[in-house]
Design a protein around this motif. Structure first.
Motif, PDB file in Angstrom:
ATOM      1  N   ARG A   1       0.850  -1.196   0.000  1.00 26.01           N
ATOM      2  CA  ARG A   1       0.000   0.000   0.000  1.00 26.01           C
ATOM      3  C   ARG A   1       0.889   1.251   0.000  1.00 26.01           C
ATOM      4  NH1 ARG A   1      -3.345  -1.160   4.283  1.00 26.01           N
ATOM      5  NH2 ARG A   1      -4.400  -2.663   2.982  1.00 26.01           N
ATOM      6  N   VAL A   2       1.965   1.233   0.782  1.00 20.47           N
ATOM      7  CA  VAL A   2       2.902   2.365   0.799  1.00 20.47           C
ATOM      8  C   VAL A   2       3.528   2.548  -0.578  1.00 20.47           C
ATOM      9  CG1 VAL A   2       5.121   3.168   1.719  1.00 20.47           C
ATOM     10  CG2 VAL A   2       3.397   2.256   3.263  1.00 20.47           C
ATOM     11  N   ILE A   3       3.951   1.446  -1.175  1.00 22.21           N
ATOM     12  CA  ILE A   3       4.563   1.525  -2.504  1.00 22.21           C
ATOM     13  C   ILE A   3       3.529   1.977  -3.532  1.00 22.21           C
ATOM     14  CG2 ILE A   3       5.739   0.208  -4.322  1.00 22.21           C
ATOM     15  CD1 ILE A   3       7.424   0.682  -1.757  1.00 22.21           C
ATOM     16  N   ARG A   4       2.313   1.457  -3.443  1.00 21.72           N
ATOM     17  CA  ARG A   4       1.247   1.841  -4.378  1.00 21.72           C
ATOM     18  C   ARG A   4       0.958   3.339  -4.294  1.00 21.72           C
ATOM     19  NH1 ARG A   4      -4.326   0.356  -2.339  1.00 21.72           N
ATOM     20  NH2 ARG A   4      -3.871   2.266  -1.214  1.00 21.72           N
ATOM     21  N   ASP A   5       0.948   3.889  -3.087  1.00 21.11           N
ATOM     22  CA  ASP A   5       0.585   5.287  -2.887  1.00 21.11           C
ATOM     23  C   ASP A   5       1.739   6.260  -3.123  1.00 21.11           C
ATOM     24  OD1 ASP A   5      -1.926   4.361  -2.284  1.00 21.11           O
ATOM     25  OD2 ASP A   5      -1.656   4.507  -0.108  1.00 21.11           O
ATOM     26  N   ALA A   6       2.920   5.741  -3.408  1.00 20.34           N
ATOM     27  CA  ALA A   6       4.078   6.617  -3.646  1.00 20.34           C
ATOM     28  C   ALA A   6       3.841   7.440  -4.912  1.00 20.34           C
ATOM     29  CB  ALA A   6       5.343   5.789  -3.781  1.00 20.34           C
ATOM     30  N   LYS A   7       4.103   8.720  -4.801  1.00 18.94           N
ATOM     31  CA  LYS A   7       3.913   9.637  -5.932  1.00 18.94           C
ATOM     32  C   LYS A   7       5.223  10.363  -6.231  1.00 18.94           C
ATOM     33  CE  LYS A   7      -0.716   9.367  -6.004  1.00 18.94           C
ATOM     34  NZ  LYS A   7      -1.145   8.105  -6.490  1.00 18.94           N
ATOM     35  N   THR A   8       5.403  10.698  -7.483  1.00 21.92           N
ATOM     36  CA  THR A   8       6.556  11.511  -7.874  1.00 21.92           C
ATOM     37  C   THR A   8       6.278  12.946  -7.457  1.00 21.92           C
ATOM     38  OG1 THR A   8       5.682  12.060 -10.054  1.00 21.92           O
ATOM     39  CG2 THR A   8       6.984  10.025  -9.887  1.00 21.92           C
TER      40      THR A   8
ATOM     41  N   SER B   1       3.726   0.151 -13.313  1.00 21.88           N
ATOM     42  CA  SER B   1       3.915  -1.195 -13.873  1.00 21.88           C
ATOM     43  C   SER B   1       4.137  -2.222 -12.774  1.00 21.88           C
ATOM     44  CB  SER B   1       5.103  -1.216 -14.841  1.00 21.88           C
ATOM     45  OG  SER B   1       4.866  -0.330 -15.909  1.00 21.88           O
ATOM     46  N   LEU B   2       4.918  -1.867 -11.787  1.00 22.34           N
ATOM     47  CA  LEU B   2       5.166  -2.769 -10.666  1.00 22.34           C
ATOM     48  C   LEU B   2       3.859  -3.073  -9.944  1.00 22.34           C
ATOM     49  CD1 LEU B   2       7.063  -4.323  -8.764  1.00 22.34           C
ATOM     50  CD2 LEU B   2       7.419  -2.170  -7.526  1.00 22.34           C
ATOM     51  N   MET B   3       3.033  -2.060  -9.757  1.00 18.94           N
ATOM     52  CA  MET B   3       1.784  -2.263  -9.039  1.00 18.94           C
ATOM     53  C   MET B   3       0.824  -3.148  -9.828  1.00 18.94           C
ATOM     54  SD  MET B   3       2.582  -1.104  -6.256  1.00 18.94           S
ATOM     55  CE  MET B   3       1.109  -1.800  -5.562  1.00 18.94           C
ATOM     56  N   GLN B   4       0.828  -3.054 -11.156  1.00 22.15           N
ATOM     57  CA  GLN B   4      -0.001  -3.969 -11.960  1.00 22.15           C
ATOM     58  C   GLN B   4       0.468  -5.404 -11.744  1.00 22.15           C
ATOM     59  OE1 GLN B   4       0.428  -2.443 -15.938  1.00 22.15           O
ATOM     60  NE2 GLN B   4      -1.287  -1.021 -15.716  1.00 22.15           N
ATOM     61  N   PHE B   5       1.777  -5.597 -11.750  1.00 26.42           N
ATOM     62  CA  PHE B   5       2.350  -6.927 -11.543  1.00 26.42           C
ATOM     63  C   PHE B   5       2.000  -7.465 -10.151  1.00 26.42           C
ATOM     64  CE2 PHE B   5       5.949  -9.527 -10.020  1.00 26.42           C
ATOM     65  CZ  PHE B   5       5.854 -10.583 -10.922  1.00 26.42           C
TER      66      PHE B   5
END
Length: 185
Positions: free
Chosen positions: A152-159, A168-172
């Motif tokens: 969830r932390v990685i998914r919510d990371a924004k530039t 792409s990582l989150m789709q995988f």
């Protein structure tokens, strides 16, 4: 025209400034481009690169208090005065030589324009680094988190521009999670 541009001392100063910046970025680039970059040291090297670039045009107090991932290079409130911007030893020497030759008001405006262009370059360099290499998500994602919390932390990371950092990582990961969920039932 090309000859006169080449003989212009400001053109020389720009080249010297860019050469200085290239040297600053080169060691990180060599490390990053190696066939097996040591991932454990990339974050520190990246933070050091951001600090190095920022130290050329931002206040020391701000730099000490702010994590490299949180540095706001666009905020002129944290910029040093134009005259204090560090453009490298060679470019500084060229500018000093030009000033010794006598700087009129027109040339003074050119000095300010030169330093403004250098600042713009440095601001953009930091923005591009922060956009391409996210330092915050990895530091917020801790090994003691559950699998769901971590992703969830990685998914919510924004530039810095607000885009999802790892689409792409989150789709995988979503596909893997769906597969794992189905096999557990």
């Amino acid at each position: 025209m090309i000859v006169s541009t080449r003989q212009n001392k400001f053109t020389l100063a720009y080249f010297e400034f860019l050469s200085y910046q290239l040297e600053c970025c080169n060691s990180f680039n060599i490390l990053f481009q190696s066939t097996r970059p040591p991932l454990h040291s990339l974050k520190k090297e990246l933070e050091d690169l951001i600090k190095s670039i920022a130290s050329d045009f931002m206040t020391l107090d701000y730099m000490k208090k702010t994590a490299p991932s949180k540095i706001d290079s666009t905020s002129s409130a944290f910029h040093v005065p134009l005259i204090q911007i560090y453009v490298g030893m060679a470019a500084t020497a060229t500018l000093c030589e030009m000033e010794a030759d006598g700087a009129g008001e027109t040339q003074s405006e050119q000095f300010d324009r030169f330093r403004t262009h250098c600042t713009d370059f440095l601001v953009e360099a930091i923005l591009q680094i922060q956009k391409r290499f996210v330092l915050v998500a990895e530091s917020e994602a801790k090994s003691e988190m559950s699998w769901e919390q971590y992703w969830r932390v990685i998914r919510d990371a924004k530039t810095v521009t607000g885009e999802q950092t790892y689409p792409s990582l989150m789709q995988f990961v979503s596909i893997i999670a769906l597969f794992l969920f189905q096999t557990q039932q």
